[in-house]
Design an enzyme around this catalytic site. Structure first.
Site, PDB file in Angstrom:
ATOM      1  NE  ARG A  13      -3.704   0.096   0.106  1.00  0.00           N
ATOM      2  CZ  ARG A  13      -4.460  -0.245  -0.961  1.00  0.00           C
ATOM      3  NH1 ARG A  13      -4.399   0.458  -2.081  1.00  0.00           N
ATOM      4  NH2 ARG A  13      -5.236  -1.313  -0.901  1.00  0.00           N
ATOM      5  CD  GLU A  37      -4.078   5.838  -9.721  1.00  0.00           C
ATOM      6  OE1 GLU A  37      -4.228   4.903 -10.528  1.00  0.00           O
ATOM      7  OE2 GLU A  37      -4.812   5.998  -8.741  1.00  0.00           O
ATOM      8  CG  HIS A  91      -2.186   3.136  -8.397  1.00  0.00           C
ATOM      9  ND1 HIS A  91      -2.269   3.931  -7.280  1.00  0.00           N
ATOM     10  CD2 HIS A  91      -3.376   2.501  -8.494  1.00  0.00           C
ATOM     11  CE1 HIS A  91      -3.457   3.763  -6.728  1.00  0.00           C
ATOM     12  NE2 HIS A  91      -4.149   2.905  -7.441  1.00  0.00           N
TER      13      HIS A  91
HETATM   14  C1  BG6 Z   1      -7.375   3.582  -8.093  1.00  0.00           C
HETATM   15  C2  BG6 Z   1      -8.754   3.222  -8.554  1.00  0.00           C
HETATM   16  O1  BG6 Z   1      -6.542   3.678  -9.206  1.00  0.00           O
HETATM   17  O2  BG6 Z   1      -6.880   2.566  -7.247  1.00  0.00           O
HETATM   18  C3  BG6 Z   1      -9.648   3.015  -7.344  1.00  0.00           C
HETATM   19  O3  BG6 Z   1      -9.257   4.235  -9.410  1.00  0.00           O
HETATM   20  C4  BG6 Z   1      -9.044   1.965  -6.423  1.00  0.00           C
HETATM   21  O4  BG6 Z   1     -10.938   2.614  -7.776  1.00  0.00           O
HETATM   22  C5  BG6 Z   1      -7.627   2.389  -6.064  1.00  0.00           C
HETATM   23  O5  BG6 Z   1      -9.836   1.856  -5.252  1.00  0.00           O
HETATM   24  C6  BG6 Z   1      -6.881   1.406  -5.159  1.00  0.00           C
HETATM   25  O6  BG6 Z   1      -6.856   0.156  -5.749  1.00  0.00           O
HETATM   26  P1  BG6 Z   1      -6.166  -1.058  -5.018  1.00  0.00           P
HETATM   27  O7  BG6 Z   1      -6.481  -2.248  -5.873  1.00  0.00           O
HETATM   28  O8  BG6 Z   1      -4.705  -0.783  -4.938  1.00  0.00           O
HETATM   29  O9  BG6 Z   1      -6.791  -1.136  -3.637  1.00  0.00           O
END
Ligand code: BG6
Length: 302
Positions: free
Chosen positions: A74, A274, A170
């Site tokens: 995360r 992102e 991301h």
């Molecule tokens: C973002 C998405 O890019 O990532 C969201 O637009 C999503 O919808 C977020 O909740 C986090 O995603 P993840 O899979 O890392 O929990």
């Protein structure tokens, strides 16, 4: 390859070394006169970056981030590939693709003429990845760590047929407080608003935050700037080969459900901007061709 073997083959004295985390995952540590960063080889997941000029990191990593085989970390800069969001037809396939949770291998490292440090990784193709993506291809990620952070993600189609990808770097960016920032650069752009359905809207002015925000801005390669009134700095995000920008903050309820955002309010100190190719901007990579998405991040105090 073990951390010791990686140090022998790719380590750079005083700039780049590899270590094994308690989880068993291998992490590259880059530390030079211009800045420092860490990157987990699983997922080619950049976890942190702080240029020497900044007292606070620019890339955010959750204080509750967990490192485990096969799990996404995360924070940092997860690599979303070869699809973004949910898979179009297979609900059992992982959201944002598999690239962020599978092993990658180091293929090159070096020093740039300006003193920055370069590291290139390649996704390791396996039966597991082939089961979800049967195409012949290479996916490489190069990071160049210095006073700026440059990330280059190249998809090479080594097969005989064209294929289509969705992708994103991301990035979670460190901010003072979500209520004290705005994102500029996307004024007038259309976006898919994923909160409360999926509606196409047009951005009016700078983006501010007062609740859950989950948007895919389309058809724009413009530079974005995060204006942070609390940390008194601007984060610049300049890109090429990317026509979508995803802007995301989970806000209280969703962050609480996620459980790894840094309780109680770690989520307030990050915003995701992102650099992507998603929804209307999927990329067709022709047989034998390459496609590269490049993003360069910089931070300036005011
Ligand atoms: C973002 C998405 O890019 O990532 C969201 O637009 C999503 O919808 C977020 O909740 C986090 O995603 P993840 O899979 O890392 O929990």
């Amino acid at each position: 390859m073990s951390a010791a073997a990686l140090n022998t083959q790719f380590g750079i004295e005083g700039q780049l070394s590899f270590r094994e985390d308690a989880s068993g995952l291998v992490v590259a540590e880059i530390n030079n006169a211009q800045g420092r960063a860490s990157l987990c080889l699983q997922g080619a997941h950049l976890m942190s970056w702080q240029p020497a000029s900044q007292a606070v990191p620019v890339v955010w990593l959750s204080r509750d981030a967990k490192m485990a085989a096969g799990k996404s970390i995360r924070g940092g800069a997860p690599v979303c590939w070869p699809w973004f969001g949910a898979h179009a037809t297979e609900s059992s396939f992982p959201g944002h693709g598999y690239a962020r949770t599978v092993p990658w291998q180091v293929i090159e490292s070096g020093s740039e003429p300006n003193g920055a440090t370069r590291l290139t990784l390649r996704l390791v193709v396996s039966d597991k990845t082939r089961a979800q993506w049967p195409h012949d291809c290479n996916l490489d990620l190069t990071v160049i760590v210095g006073e700026t952070l440059r990330m280059e993600m190249t998809t090479e189609n080594t097969g005989a047929n064209d294929f289509v990808i969705g992708e994103a770097l991301h990035t979670y960016l460190q901010i003072g407080d979500i209520g004290a920032v705005r994102v500029t650069g996307l004024e007038g752009c259309e976006y898919w608003d994923k909160v409360g359905g999926s509606n196409l809207r047009r951005q009016d002015g700078a983006i501010g935050f007062a609740g859950e925000t989950d948007r895919v801005y389309i058809n724009s390669g413009a530079e974005c700037v995060i204006e942070d009134d609390k940390l008194k700095r601007r984060i610049h995000i300049a890109k090429s080969g990317s026509l979508s920008t995803v802007v995301w903050t989970p806000w209280t309820e969703k962050a609480n459900k996620m459980g790894d955002m840094g309780q109680p309010d770690g989520w307030r100190e990050m915003v995701c901007v992102e650099s992507a190719n998603a929804l209307d901007n999927l990329v067709t990579v022709a047989a034998g061709a390459r496609h590269t998405l490049i993003v360069e991040y910089g931070a300036v105090s005011f």
